[in-house]
Design an enzyme around this catalytic site. Sequence first.
Site, PDB file in Angstrom:
ATOM      1  N   ARG A  82      -3.976 -10.050 -12.286  1.00 45.63           N
ATOM      2  CA  ARG A  82      -2.582 -10.125 -12.722  1.00 45.63           C
ATOM      3  C   ARG A  82      -2.348 -11.226 -13.758  1.00 45.63           C
ATOM      4  O   ARG A  82      -1.479 -11.091 -14.631  1.00 45.63           O
ATOM      5  CB  ARG A  82      -1.685 -10.354 -11.495  1.00 45.63           C
ATOM      6  CG  ARG A  82      -0.189 -10.457 -11.800  1.00 45.63           C
ATOM      7  CD  ARG A  82       0.599 -10.603 -10.509  1.00 45.63           C
ATOM      8  NE  ARG A  82       1.990 -10.991 -10.751  1.00 45.63           N
ATOM      9  CZ  ARG A  82       2.977 -10.148 -10.979  1.00 45.63           C
ATOM     10  NH1 ARG A  82       2.731  -8.857 -11.022  1.00 45.63           N
ATOM     11  NH2 ARG A  82       4.212 -10.582 -11.173  1.00 45.63           N
ATOM     12  N   ILE A  90       7.460  -7.890 -15.852  1.00 43.45           N
ATOM     13  CA  ILE A  90       6.372  -7.333 -15.058  1.00 43.45           C
ATOM     14  C   ILE A  90       6.855  -7.387 -13.612  1.00 43.45           C
ATOM     15  O   ILE A  90       7.364  -8.409 -13.153  1.00 43.45           O
ATOM     16  CB  ILE A  90       5.048  -8.101 -15.248  1.00 43.45           C
ATOM     17  CG1 ILE A  90       3.951  -7.522 -14.326  1.00 43.45           C
ATOM     18  CG2 ILE A  90       5.209  -9.591 -15.045  1.00 43.45           C
ATOM     19  CD1 ILE A  90       2.566  -8.138 -14.572  1.00 43.45           C
ATOM     20  N   SER A  91       6.747  -6.272 -12.917  1.00 44.73           N
ATOM     21  CA  SER A  91       7.273  -6.181 -11.548  1.00 44.73           C
ATOM     22  C   SER A  91       6.561  -7.160 -10.619  1.00 44.73           C
ATOM     23  O   SER A  91       5.444  -7.617 -10.882  1.00 44.73           O
ATOM     24  CB  SER A  91       7.112  -4.763 -11.011  1.00 44.73           C
ATOM     25  OG  SER A  91       7.917  -3.858 -11.728  1.00 44.73           O
ATOM     26  N   ALA A  92       7.217  -7.454  -9.513  1.00 43.97           N
ATOM     27  CA  ALA A  92       6.607  -8.292  -8.483  1.00 43.97           C
ATOM     28  C   ALA A  92       5.386  -7.589  -7.891  1.00 43.97           C
ATOM     29  O   ALA A  92       5.346  -6.353  -7.811  1.00 43.97           O
ATOM     30  CB  ALA A  92       7.619  -8.578  -7.376  1.00 43.97           C
TER      31      ALA A  92
END
Length: 283
Positions: free
Chosen positions: A89, A113-115
């Site tokens: 990530r 950017i999503s969790a």
Amino acid sequence: MSLTAASASASPSALFPSPTTAARRRFLHHLLAAPPRLPPLRRCSPYHWMAQFWTEGSLEKNNALVEYLKQYGAVRTDQVAEVMETVDRALFVPKGFTPYIDSPMPIGYNATISAPHMHATCLELLKDNLQPGMHALDVGSGSGFLTACFAMLVGPEGRAVGIEHIPELVAASTENVERSAAAPLLKDGSLSFHVSGMLVDGRLGWPEAAPYDAIHVGAAAPEIPQPLLEQLKPGGRMVIPVGTYSQDLQVIDKNTDGSTSVRNDASVRYVPLTSRSAQLQDP
């Protein structure tokens, strides 16, 4: 005497006496002591509540993040754990942000950017439709992280397509992937990113590589877009947040006869699926 009267008649020194040397030492000792350990988190849903317990740098490695998500049920299978461990990530989060906390991060152009727990949730929901050789579409691919995960799962014999209407994000996501374990798939063409129409949002999909076994939409649509349903293969599955202020993560399965079944998986909060011009407006 009432408290009010006492406060009015007493001098500040009487009310707040100077601390003794011993008291000062006890206070400094308290400040320098190791902070107390937080109690273990309860299993809970949605998982974004976990982020409030974390501090910057508390999870220093990608594998530790995945292990954390496994402990609290966001990652449930070896298939999802392995791909999230393989695609780091940190390569998809802009410098200056801590990549290994369970929180969305801004990536510029009013996009995020999503969790990690949302990436894990969507991968778990789609994993059976991300087998080697299958086709996957990521609408609003943003940083490119989830598209890279899709590509790793479907492999070189499959196809993973990310579409994004911000050209700068397409360029950035390509650079991100080039540094990641998915780089060979980008080079051989089984993973690709494309700029969708400037004046429309991603609801039109990407017909060139259709039909898709899996479709993921990374922004909330007011209703399920018909073009995406048409590009979904019979037996395929789409995961999409639907709604405006109140949103649900919907799971759409397309049956072999072309009909669809829809269920709500969770209440969520995503940025809206919108046009390029609307997205670039100041909030």
